[in-house]
Design a protein around this motif. Structure first.
Motif, PDB file in Angstrom:
ATOM      1  N   THR A 191       0.441  -1.702  -0.175  1.00  0.00           N
ATOM      2  CA  THR A 191       0.131  -0.260   0.177  1.00  0.00           C
ATOM      3  C   THR A 191       0.993   1.172  -0.182  1.00  0.00           C
ATOM      4  N   THR A 192       0.873   2.084  -0.741  1.00  0.00           N
ATOM      5  CA  THR A 192       0.912   3.586  -0.706  1.00  0.00           C
ATOM      6  C   THR A 192       0.543   4.667  -0.098  1.00  0.00           C
ATOM      7  N   ARG A 193       1.141   5.432   0.724  1.00  0.00           N
ATOM      8  CA  ARG A 193      -0.330   6.425   1.562  1.00  0.00           C
ATOM      9  C   ARG A 193       0.284   7.639   1.522  1.00  0.00           C
ATOM     10  N   THR A 194      -0.560   8.810   1.011  1.00  0.00           N
ATOM     11  CA  THR A 194      -0.002  10.142   0.870  1.00  0.00           C
ATOM     12  C   THR A 194      -0.078  10.655   2.347  1.00  0.00           C
ATOM     13  N   VAL A 195       1.199  11.312   3.382  1.00  0.00           N
ATOM     14  CA  VAL A 195       1.461  11.274   5.324  1.00  0.00           C
ATOM     15  C   VAL A 195       1.533  12.545   5.363  1.00  0.00           C
ATOM     16  N   VAL A 196       1.201  13.533   5.551  1.00  0.00           N
ATOM     17  CA  VAL A 196       1.913  14.700   6.564  1.00  0.00           C
ATOM     18  C   VAL A 196       2.322  14.139   7.962  1.00  0.00           C
ATOM     19  N   PHE A 206      17.537  18.038  12.252  1.00  0.00           N
ATOM     20  CA  PHE A 206      18.143  16.850  11.934  1.00  0.00           C
ATOM     21  C   PHE A 206      17.832  15.690  12.785  1.00  0.00           C
ATOM     22  N   ALA A 207      18.190  15.294  14.010  1.00  0.00           N
ATOM     23  CA  ALA A 207      17.503  15.194  14.997  1.00  0.00           C
ATOM     24  C   ALA A 207      15.668  14.082  15.002  1.00  0.00           C
ATOM     25  N   SER A 208      14.810  16.007  14.821  1.00  0.00           N
ATOM     26  CA  SER A 208      13.338  15.739  14.670  1.00  0.00           C
ATOM     27  C   SER A 208      13.277  15.417  13.491  1.00  0.00           C
ATOM     28  N   ALA A 209      13.628  15.363  12.583  1.00  0.00           N
ATOM     29  CA  ALA A 209      13.166  14.613  11.412  1.00  0.00           C
ATOM     30  C   ALA A 209      12.946  12.704  10.838  1.00  0.00           C
ATOM     31  N   ARG A 210      14.736  12.928  11.627  1.00  0.00           N
ATOM     32  CA  ARG A 210      14.581  11.526  12.118  1.00  0.00           C
ATOM     33  C   ARG A 210      13.313  10.591  12.371  1.00  0.00           C
ATOM     34  N   LYS A 211      13.056  11.414  13.640  1.00  0.00           N
ATOM     35  CA  LYS A 211      12.681  10.456  14.297  1.00  0.00           C
ATOM     36  C   LYS A 211      10.881  10.897  14.026  1.00  0.00           C
ATOM     37  N   LEU A 212      10.651  11.351  12.844  1.00  0.00           N
ATOM     38  CA  LEU A 212       9.857  10.903  12.253  1.00  0.00           C
ATOM     39  C   LEU A 212       9.279  10.452  10.685  1.00  0.00           C
ATOM     40  N   GLY A 213      10.658  10.151  10.732  1.00  0.00           N
ATOM     41  CA  GLY A 213      10.542   8.919   9.694  1.00  0.00           C
ATOM     42  C   GLY A 213      11.070   9.614   8.738  1.00  0.00           C
ATOM     43  N   VAL A 246       4.467  16.213   3.171  1.00  0.00           N
ATOM     44  CA  VAL A 246       4.168  15.367   2.607  1.00  0.00           C
ATOM     45  C   VAL A 246       4.683  14.969   1.602  1.00  0.00           C
ATOM     46  N   VAL A 247       4.671  13.332   2.012  1.00  0.00           N
ATOM     47  CA  VAL A 247       5.872  12.181   1.641  1.00  0.00           C
ATOM     48  C   VAL A 247       4.773  11.373   1.492  1.00  0.00           C
ATOM     49  N   ASP A 248       5.187  10.346   0.020  1.00  0.00           N
ATOM     50  CA  ASP A 248       4.280   9.256   0.246  1.00  0.00           C
ATOM     51  C   ASP A 248       5.715   7.841   0.865  1.00  0.00           C
ATOM     52  N   GLN A 249       4.726   7.481   1.074  1.00  0.00           N
ATOM     53  CA  GLN A 249       5.217   5.989   1.685  1.00  0.00           C
ATOM     54  C   GLN A 249       4.597   4.315   1.448  1.00  0.00           C
ATOM     55  N   THR A 250       5.373   4.065   1.250  1.00  0.00           N
ATOM     56  CA  THR A 250       5.149   2.567   0.271  1.00  0.00           C
ATOM     57  C   THR A 250       5.048   1.410   1.496  1.00  0.00           C
ATOM     58  N   TRP A 251       4.450   0.352   2.329  1.00  0.00           N
ATOM     59  CA  TRP A 251       4.356  -0.439   3.365  1.00  0.00           C
ATOM     60  C   TRP A 251       3.859  -2.049   2.581  1.00  0.00           C
ATOM     61  N   LYS A 252       4.642  -3.068   2.909  1.00  0.00           N
ATOM     62  CA  LYS A 252       4.970  -3.919   2.411  1.00  0.00           C
ATOM     63  C   LYS A 252       4.138  -5.026   4.027  1.00  0.00           C
ATOM     64  N   GLY A 260       9.009   8.459  -0.149  1.00  0.00           N
ATOM     65  CA  GLY A 260       9.358   8.780  -1.405  1.00  0.00           C
ATOM     66  C   GLY A 260      10.037  10.413  -1.366  1.00  0.00           C
ATOM     67  N   PRO A 261       9.817  11.040  -1.877  1.00  0.00           N
ATOM     68  CA  PRO A 261      10.332  12.829  -1.982  1.00  0.00           C
ATOM     69  C   PRO A 261       9.279  13.079  -1.691  1.00  0.00           C
ATOM     70  N   VAL A 262       9.949  14.852  -1.317  1.00  0.00           N
ATOM     71  CA  VAL A 262       9.322  15.338  -0.292  1.00  0.00           C
ATOM     72  C   VAL A 262       8.490  16.023  -1.526  1.00  0.00           C
ATOM     73  N   LEU A 263       6.600  16.034  -1.326  1.00  0.00           N
ATOM     74  CA  LEU A 263       6.150  16.751  -2.266  1.00  0.00           C
ATOM     75  C   LEU A 263       5.752  17.473  -1.715  1.00  0.00           C
TER      76      LEU A 263
END
Length: 480
Positions: A191-196, A206-213, A246-252, A260-263
């Motif tokens: 599944t691919t989800r567009t998330v905020v 950098f540390a805060s962004a990495r905590k968000l994934g 806002v990014v697209d995330q792929t889940w398996k 994905g890249p920042v939209l």
């Protein structure tokens, strides 16, 4: 002794016994109350009180016990709803599946894994001889995950090769059935989800962004492509400034496998909103402001991000030659091996060594504009005539040629005339217009609405937690 004597003795004994009995039944002794209690009175009262308390406690218990039949004592019950794990659809018989996962270590073989788990050799032979599995087994690498279904009876029911190096994207499952081995692909739910993703800058963006994934690719897009000219990431941001992406995330199968890249992205700095949006123009991704102006610049002023300027454009005393001469570029100090980027889209005009420049690369950007990069320690994998995009790594910092230490010498020329790279003002790319602008603004509006919606929820909850937290007493000041 005669009978008359016996009778006389018996009568005498009876008379004595009656007299003794009369003396033993003495009248009760009375202790008249004389205005205060004696020790005897207090002792009697204590005994009677204790007996009364015990009866009051025991009798109701027996009473309630007798109100219920024997089999229904304590019949009141509490029901709890438990979240039980979902049954594994791969299971054979209920309650008889025991999956164990092994991650291959360097030097570890499949036979070693079978031996470690106590799986019989004949079942290993089945796997090794399977015609479709042989090629895959040759590609096993450290880090590959192998899962085994090992029931309690000591046998092996199934084996699964998880996706990994050389395995592909789909797990392979082998089911043991006596001397046979059956292979089937495990279904993968993608599944691919567009998330905020939103948060505060905190002590480190950098540390805060990495905590968000977010990974390094998304961080570089934020700092080097989207907000490079609007935000100084070393000095402009404070801990409570907010950012959202806002990014697209792929889940398996319920696991995140790719971001994905920042939209779209926003920064709220000192209460002011700064935004950037990704849009495809002429088949290439580009970032724009909310009103359709391109965030891309024709040239990067600093081919080495966050480098330190050590020598400007103009006349100076040459540090090696020791005489006054024109410095036809600018110098950026950086450690040996630091990547050097192409200042703009270009064609590689020269790669090699040129006198005092040492190892040098010259790029042709068209319209008579060229850039030169000197003193490199080594080149990237580029060749003359090759097209490179802005930001492409073309080489690495060094100190070849006339240099006192590792740095980049960067020149900008227009029709062969040296110009100061720090003062070049070239027109930005054309903004979006017409149908492209209408489509872009439609996307932008939806993205901003979603970002605001998520930020309102996230930061409102944070504000409520802070407001409901007990006030902490001010620290006492020590007197000096």
């Amino acid at each position: 002794m005669t009978d008359s004597n016996h009778d006389a003795v018996r009568r005498e004994n009876l008379m004595r016994a009656r007299a003794n009995a009369d003396r033993s039944v003495a009248p009760p002794v009375s202790y008249p109350f004389r205005g205060r209690w004696t020790r005897r009175h207090w002792a009697h009262a204590s005994v009677l009180t204790t007996m009364g308390v015990l009866l009051a406690a025991i009798v109701p218990g027996f009473s309630s016990l007798l109100d219920h039949p024997i089999g229904h004592v304590g019949a009141q019950r509490m029901t709890l709803a438990l979240n039980l794990p979902k049954l594994d659809k791969r299971a054979g018989r209920a309650g008889d599946d025991h999956w164990q996962t092994v991650t291959l270590k360097p030097g570890q073989t499949l036979s070693g894994v079978f031996e470690e788990l106590g799986i019989p050799y004949d079942q290993l032979a089945l796997v090794m001889q399977h015609p479709k599995i042989k090629p895959t087994l040759r590609k096993l690498r450290p880090g590959t995950e192998l899962s085994f279904n090992l029931p309690a009876d000591g046998s092996v029911r199934a084996m699964r090769l998880e996706p990994g190096p050389g395995i592909g994207d789909t797990p392979i499952e082998l089911e043991f059935n006596g001397e046979a081995l059956r292979e089937h692909a495990v279904p993968v739910e993608v599944t691919t989800r567009t998330v905020v993703l939103t948060g505060e800058v905190g002590k480190s963006l950098f540390a805060s962004a990495r905590k968000l994934g977010l990974g390094s690719a998304q961080l570089n897009q934020l700092t080097d492509e989207m907000f490079k000219y609007d935000i100084d990431f070393d000095s402009d941001l404070s801990e409570h400034d907010r950012f959202s992406v806002v990014v697209d995330q792929t889940w398996k199968n319920g696991q995140l496998v790719n971001t994905g890249p920042v939209l779209a992205a926003t920064f709220t700095v000192d209460g002011k909103l700064k935004s950037a949006f990704r849009y495809m123009r002429d088949g290439k991704p580009e970032y724009f402001t909310a009103d359709g102006r391109s965030l891309r610049r024709p040239f990067i002023r600093m081919p080495i991000p966050y480098a330190r300027l050590t020598s400007g454009f103009g006349g100076r005393q040459h540090p090696v030659l020791g005489r006054f001469r024109m410095h036809k570029g600018v110098d950026y100090a950086a450690g040996t091996g630091t990547p050097i980027q192409a200042a703009g889209d270009a064609r590689v005009a020269f790669v090699g060594r040129q006198g005092g420049y040492g190892n040098v690369v010259i790029l042709d950007h068209g319209g008579g504009k060229t850039t030169l990069y000197g003193h490199m320690s080594r080149f990237a994998k580029i060749r003359p005539g090759q097209r490179v995009a802005q930001g492409t790594v073309i080489g690495y910092v060094g100190s070849t040629g006339l240099a006192t230490g590792p740095h980049l010498h960067y020149e900008f020329r227009v029709n062969g005339v040296h110009m100061n790279p720090l003062k070049m003002t070239l027109p930005p790319p054309a903004p979006l217009s017409g149908e492209s602008l209408v489509a872009f603004k439609s996307q932008t509006r939806r993205a901003l609405d979603k970002i605001r919606e998520v930020e309102d929820v996230v930061f409102q909850l944070d504000d409520e937690r802070v407001a409901s937290a007990p006030a902490q007493p001010a620290p006492a000041h020590k007197k000096g």
